[in-house]
Enzyme design. Structure first.
Site, PDB file in Angstrom:
ATOM      1  N   LEU A  65       0.826  -1.225   0.000  1.00  0.00           N
ATOM      2  CA  LEU A  65       0.000   0.000   0.000  1.00  0.00           C
ATOM      3  C   LEU A  65       0.855   1.267   0.000  1.00  0.00           C
ATOM      4  O   LEU A  65       0.425   2.303   0.487  1.00  0.00           O
ATOM      5  CB  LEU A  65      -0.995   0.009   1.182  1.00  0.00           C
ATOM      6  CG  LEU A  65      -1.993  -1.162   1.242  1.00  0.00           C
ATOM      7  CD1 LEU A  65      -2.914  -1.014   2.456  1.00  0.00           C
ATOM      8  CD2 LEU A  65      -2.841  -1.243  -0.034  1.00  0.00           C
TER       9      LEU A  65
ATOM     10  N   ASP B   5       5.725  -5.983   2.586  1.00  0.00           N
ATOM     11  CA  ASP B   5       6.663  -5.437   1.620  1.00  0.00           C
ATOM     12  C   ASP B   5       7.532  -6.573   1.083  1.00  0.00           C
ATOM     13  O   ASP B   5       8.211  -7.261   1.858  1.00  0.00           O
ATOM     14  CB  ASP B   5       7.520  -4.385   2.344  1.00  0.00           C
ATOM     15  CG  ASP B   5       8.313  -3.539   1.380  1.00  0.00           C
ATOM     16  OD1 ASP B   5       8.819  -4.089   0.377  1.00  0.00           O
ATOM     17  OD2 ASP B   5       8.431  -2.332   1.646  1.00  0.00           O
TER      18      ASP B   5
ATOM     19  N   SER C  34       8.435  -2.660 -19.635  1.00  0.00           N
ATOM     20  CA  SER C  34       8.016  -1.378 -20.211  1.00  0.00           C
ATOM     21  C   SER C  34       8.700  -1.138 -21.544  1.00  0.00           C
ATOM     22  O   SER C  34       9.844  -1.578 -21.763  1.00  0.00           O
ATOM     23  CB  SER C  34       8.422  -0.276 -19.230  1.00  0.00           C
ATOM     24  OG  SER C  34       8.303   0.985 -19.833  1.00  0.00           O
TER      25      SER C  34
ATOM     26  N   TYR D 146      14.653   4.153 -13.114  1.00  0.00           N
ATOM     27  CA  TYR D 146      13.418   3.353 -13.226  1.00  0.00           C
ATOM     28  C   TYR D 146      13.511   2.408 -14.428  1.00  0.00           C
ATOM     29  O   TYR D 146      13.302   1.199 -14.305  1.00  0.00           O
ATOM     30  CB  TYR D 146      12.192   4.284 -13.367  1.00  0.00           C
ATOM     31  CG  TYR D 146      11.020   3.608 -14.022  1.00  0.00           C
ATOM     32  CD1 TYR D 146      10.239   2.703 -13.308  1.00  0.00           C
ATOM     33  CD2 TYR D 146      10.719   3.826 -15.368  1.00  0.00           C
ATOM     34  CE1 TYR D 146       9.184   2.050 -13.923  1.00  0.00           C
ATOM     35  CE2 TYR D 146       9.669   3.182 -15.986  1.00  0.00           C
ATOM     36  CZ  TYR D 146       8.899   2.292 -15.272  1.00  0.00           C
ATOM     37  OH  TYR D 146       7.873   1.647 -15.891  1.00  0.00           O
TER      38      TYR D 146
ATOM     39  N   LYS E 223      13.873  -1.948 -14.918  1.00  0.00           N
ATOM     40  CA  LYS E 223      13.084  -2.849 -15.784  1.00  0.00           C
ATOM     41  C   LYS E 223      14.028  -3.700 -16.637  1.00  0.00           C
ATOM     42  O   LYS E 223      13.805  -4.902 -16.815  1.00  0.00           O
ATOM     43  CB  LYS E 223      12.131  -2.041 -16.676  1.00  0.00           C
ATOM     44  CG  LYS E 223      11.003  -1.368 -15.918  1.00  0.00           C
ATOM     45  CD  LYS E 223      10.040  -2.367 -15.297  1.00  0.00           C
ATOM     46  CE  LYS E 223       8.981  -1.711 -14.430  1.00  0.00           C
ATOM     47  NZ  LYS E 223       8.270  -2.659 -13.556  1.00  0.00           N
TER      48      LYS E 223
ATOM     49  N   ASN F 218       1.844   2.866 -23.259  1.00  0.00           N
ATOM     50  CA  ASN F 218       1.342   3.835 -22.257  1.00  0.00           C
ATOM     51  C   ASN F 218      -0.075   3.491 -21.797  1.00  0.00           C
ATOM     52  O   ASN F 218      -1.042   3.843 -22.476  1.00  0.00           O
ATOM     53  CB  ASN F 218       1.373   5.249 -22.840  1.00  0.00           C
ATOM     54  CG  ASN F 218       2.772   5.812 -22.907  1.00  0.00           C
ATOM     55  OD1 ASN F 218       3.663   5.209 -23.497  1.00  0.00           O
ATOM     56  ND2 ASN F 218       2.989   6.954 -22.294  1.00  0.00           N
TER      57      ASN F 218
ATOM     58  N   ASN G 164       2.101  11.783 -15.273  1.00  0.00           N
ATOM     59  CA  ASN G 164       1.665  11.261 -16.563  1.00  0.00           C
ATOM     60  C   ASN G 164       0.593  12.143 -17.193  1.00  0.00           C
ATOM     61  O   ASN G 164      -0.126  12.868 -16.514  1.00  0.00           O
ATOM     62  CB  ASN G 164       1.160   9.820 -16.408  1.00  0.00           C
ATOM     63  CG  ASN G 164       2.276   8.888 -15.972  1.00  0.00           C
ATOM     64  OD1 ASN G 164       2.262   8.375 -14.877  1.00  0.00           O
ATOM     65  ND2 ASN G 164       3.267   8.721 -16.827  1.00  0.00           N
ATOM     66  N   LEU G 165       0.530  12.053 -18.503  1.00  0.00           N
ATOM     67  CA  LEU G 165      -0.310  12.970 -19.276  1.00  0.00           C
ATOM     68  C   LEU G 165      -1.798  12.892 -18.929  1.00  0.00           C
ATOM     69  O   LEU G 165      -2.429  13.924 -18.646  1.00  0.00           O
ATOM     70  CB  LEU G 165      -0.110  12.678 -20.778  1.00  0.00           C
ATOM     71  CG  LEU G 165      -0.958  13.508 -21.734  1.00  0.00           C
ATOM     72  CD1 LEU G 165      -0.594  14.988 -21.636  1.00  0.00           C
ATOM     73  CD2 LEU G 165      -0.788  13.009 -23.168  1.00  0.00           C
TER      74      LEU G 165
ATOM     75  N   ASP H 243      12.449  12.766 -22.353  1.00  0.00           N
ATOM     76  CA  ASP H 243      11.354  12.245 -23.181  1.00  0.00           C
ATOM     77  C   ASP H 243      11.865  11.828 -24.556  1.00  0.00           C
ATOM     78  O   ASP H 243      12.660  12.543 -25.176  1.00  0.00           O
ATOM     79  CB  ASP H 243      10.280  13.321 -23.396  1.00  0.00           C
ATOM     80  CG  ASP H 243       9.240  13.327 -22.292  1.00  0.00           C
ATOM     81  OD1 ASP H 243       9.218  12.372 -21.494  1.00  0.00           O
ATOM     82  OD2 ASP H 243       8.456  14.287 -22.235  1.00  0.00           O
TER      83      ASP H 243
HETATM   84  C1  UD1 Z   1       6.859   7.171 -18.832  1.00  0.00           C
HETATM   85  C2  UD1 Z   1       7.932   6.137 -19.038  1.00  0.00           C
HETATM   86  C3  UD1 Z   1       7.336   4.773 -19.016  1.00  0.00           C
HETATM   87  C4  UD1 Z   1       6.619   4.554 -17.730  1.00  0.00           C
HETATM   88  C5  UD1 Z   1       5.539   5.597 -17.611  1.00  0.00           C
HETATM   89  C6  UD1 Z   1       4.830   5.406 -16.279  1.00  0.00           C
HETATM   90  C7  UD1 Z   1       9.882   6.730 -20.346  1.00  0.00           C
HETATM   91  C8  UD1 Z   1      10.429   6.947 -21.711  1.00  0.00           C
HETATM   92  N1  UD1 Z   1       8.595   6.381 -20.302  1.00  0.00           N
HETATM   93  O1  UD1 Z   1       6.091   7.216 -20.025  1.00  0.00           O
HETATM   94  O2  UD1 Z   1       8.331   3.802 -19.131  1.00  0.00           O
HETATM   95  O3  UD1 Z   1       6.083   3.268 -17.688  1.00  0.00           O
HETATM   96  O4  UD1 Z   1       6.107   6.898 -17.686  1.00  0.00           O
HETATM   97  O5  UD1 Z   1       5.050   6.355 -15.349  1.00  0.00           O
HETATM   98  O6  UD1 Z   1      10.553   6.867 -19.372  1.00  0.00           O
HETATM   99  N2  UD1 Z   1       3.249  15.085 -21.311  1.00  0.00           N
HETATM  100  C9  UD1 Z   1       2.938  16.428 -21.407  1.00  0.00           C
HETATM  101  N3  UD1 Z   1       2.540  17.077 -20.270  1.00  0.00           N
HETATM  102  C10 UD1 Z   1       2.431  16.448 -19.052  1.00  0.00           C
HETATM  103  C11 UD1 Z   1       2.758  15.075 -18.972  1.00  0.00           C
HETATM  104  C12 UD1 Z   1       3.174  14.422 -20.125  1.00  0.00           C
HETATM  105  O7  UD1 Z   1       3.021  17.038 -22.467  1.00  0.00           O
HETATM  106  O8  UD1 Z   1       2.085  17.103 -18.058  1.00  0.00           O
HETATM  107  C13 UD1 Z   1       3.670  14.367 -22.525  1.00  0.00           C
HETATM  108  C14 UD1 Z   1       5.067  13.759 -22.426  1.00  0.00           C
HETATM  109  O9  UD1 Z   1       6.028  14.679 -22.826  1.00  0.00           O
HETATM  110  C15 UD1 Z   1       4.927  12.565 -23.358  1.00  0.00           C
HETATM  111  C16 UD1 Z   1       3.453  12.138 -23.236  1.00  0.00           C
HETATM  112  O10 UD1 Z   1       2.788  13.288 -22.700  1.00  0.00           O
HETATM  113  O11 UD1 Z   1       5.152  12.946 -24.686  1.00  0.00           O
HETATM  114  C17 UD1 Z   1       3.250  10.966 -22.308  1.00  0.00           C
HETATM  115  O12 UD1 Z   1       3.903  11.233 -21.077  1.00  0.00           O
HETATM  116  P1  UD1 Z   1       3.699  10.306 -19.784  1.00  0.00           P
HETATM  117  O13 UD1 Z   1       2.254  10.036 -19.570  1.00  0.00           O
HETATM  118  O14 UD1 Z   1       4.465  10.914 -18.663  1.00  0.00           O
HETATM  119  O15 UD1 Z   1       4.348   8.899 -20.184  1.00  0.00           O
HETATM  120  P2  UD1 Z   1       5.806   8.564 -20.783  1.00  0.00           P
HETATM  121  O16 UD1 Z   1       6.795   9.588 -20.422  1.00  0.00           O
HETATM  122  O17 UD1 Z   1       5.613   8.233 -22.217  1.00  0.00           O
END
Ligand code: UD1
Length: 338
Positions: free
Chosen positions: A33, A58, A125, A150, A154, A179, A199-200, A298
């Site tokens: 958790l 853990d 990944s 990280y 992997k 993703n 993450n996005l 990135d």
């Molecule tokens: C990353 C890792 C992946 C990991 C995943 C989980 C790398 C290359 N990839 O994926 O291995 O499993 O995180 O945490 O290390 N973006 C924006 N604005 C934001 C956030 C993201 O523009 O606020 C863009 C990023 O630049 C990217 C895309 O959205 O182009 C996806 O980003 P994100 O969701 O963070 O995933 P990854 O970086 O692809």
């Protein structure tokens, strides 16, 4: 048939537990958790009607891990999700990542050996490929130098499993996720990022609902159709289903080699702006966003060659980007009403 799911209260883990239960498997969750909540177990039960066994400890604790395998006999397979996953944090605290992600795997493999559990599905990944030279990326693409601790954990984990399988009965399916986004259609389980999301998609939904002021789009000068970076987004339920197929495959001894590796993606690349457009369309919300500099580390573009998974696993991602974004939005709305 008992399956151990480590990290089973986490994002991908919880969706996989539901799919396993719905396929008739009995699930035991182990989770500390550290990045999830006990209430996820209740919500899993609400969806499937079955309460999974839950053990909180853990996996970096060797004694507790070996005791666990003494307590539960007859486990047919392990799906190992439990790990830290924040790329930026891993750069700041590499030892925390090496200790957590590698020690837990070593303990788990020891426990499996002790109890003669042979089958493991491992969460890997697409980060192991770095920026691939050729797209779409196949499972044969070279493993590039990791961009973060990280990602390095992997890569090392894959090698630890491969080397272990050479000297004991371990058989593994290594799943390289692209993703994962979206949430279960019930909106009872989904991604629960602690603090500010990296993450996005969680950042998009939190911005739309008013938790964040605006989304920063990291870079619009990439060599892509609209200048923003491209990823292969995959619905978490499609991903979860691949784990059930992988476990079935090993239990039915259909695997051709002791170690098999599959890409899990849709095979389609979408840019950050494509994702925003899809979100605005399905949610009816206008998203507040701003273009800023690239995020260090990135890659420009990556998407999967899924033919091997399609043909050999007999699995194919089904959900569209719009499906993914709508389920992510419904999940954010459900969280607000909690
Ligand atoms: C990353 C890792 C992946 C990991 C995943 C989980 C790398 C290359 N990839 O994926 O291995 O499993 O995180 O945490 O290390 N973006 C924006 N604005 C934001 C956030 C993201 O523009 O606020 C863009 C990023 O630049 C990217 C895309 O959205 O182009 C996806 O980003 P994100 O969701 O963070 O995933 P990854 O970086 O692809």
């Amino acid at each position: 048939m008992k399956i151990l799911v480590t990290g089973g209260t986490g994002y991908i883990g919880s969706h996989t537990v539901v799919e396993l239960q719905q396929s008739g498997y009995e699930v035991i969750i182990v989770d500390n958790l550290s990045n999830s909540y006990k209430s996820v177990v209740d919500n899993i039960e609400r969806i499937s009607g079955i309460r999974p066994v839950f053990e909180k400890f853990d996996l970096t604790d060797q004694k507790k891990t070996l005791d666990f395998f003494q307590k539960y006999s007859n486990i047919k397979g392990v799906i190992h999700f439990a790990a830290f996953k924040a790329v930026g944090e891993s750069v700041q605290f590499p030892l925390k990542y090496y200790h957590n992600n590698l020690q837990s795997l070593v303990n788990l493999l020891n426990g499996m050996e002790q109890s003669k559990v042979a089958n493991i599905v491992f969460s890997s990944s697409c980060t192991v490929y770095g920026q691939p030279d050729e797209l779409p990326v196949t499972e044969q693409a070279p493993i590039k130098k990791a961009w973060s601790p990280y990602g390095h954990t992997k890569q090392i984990s894959e090698v630890i499993i491969e080397n272990t399988s050479k000297v004991n009965s371990t058989k593994a399916i290594l799943l390289r996720y692209f993703n994962p986004i979206g949430a279960h259609e019930s909106s009872l389980i989904g991604e629960l990022p602690l603090g500010v999301p990296n993450n996005l998609v969680p950042f998009i939904t939190q911005t739309a609902i008013g938790i964040r002021k605006e989304l920063s789009v990291f870079g619009n000068d990439y060599n892509t159709h609209d200048g923003t970076a491209i990823r292969d987004y995959i619905h978490v339920v499609d991903l979860a289903k691949a784990h059930v197929i992988a476990i079935d495959r090993m239990i039915n001894t259909e695997n051709k080699k002791k170690i098999e590796i599959f890409n899990l993606g849709t095979g389609n690349g979408f840019s950050v702006l494509d994702v925003i457009n899809s979100f605005e369309k399905v949610s009816g919300q206008k998203l507040n966003y701003n273009i800023v500099d690239r995020r260090p580390g990135d890659v420009e573009k990556v998407w999967a060659d899924t033919r091997f998974a399609n043909e050999v696993l007999g699995w194919k991602a089904e959900k569209t980007l719009d499906n993914m974004m709508l389920s992510a939005w419904n999940w954010e709305l459900a969280l607000k009403n909690k």
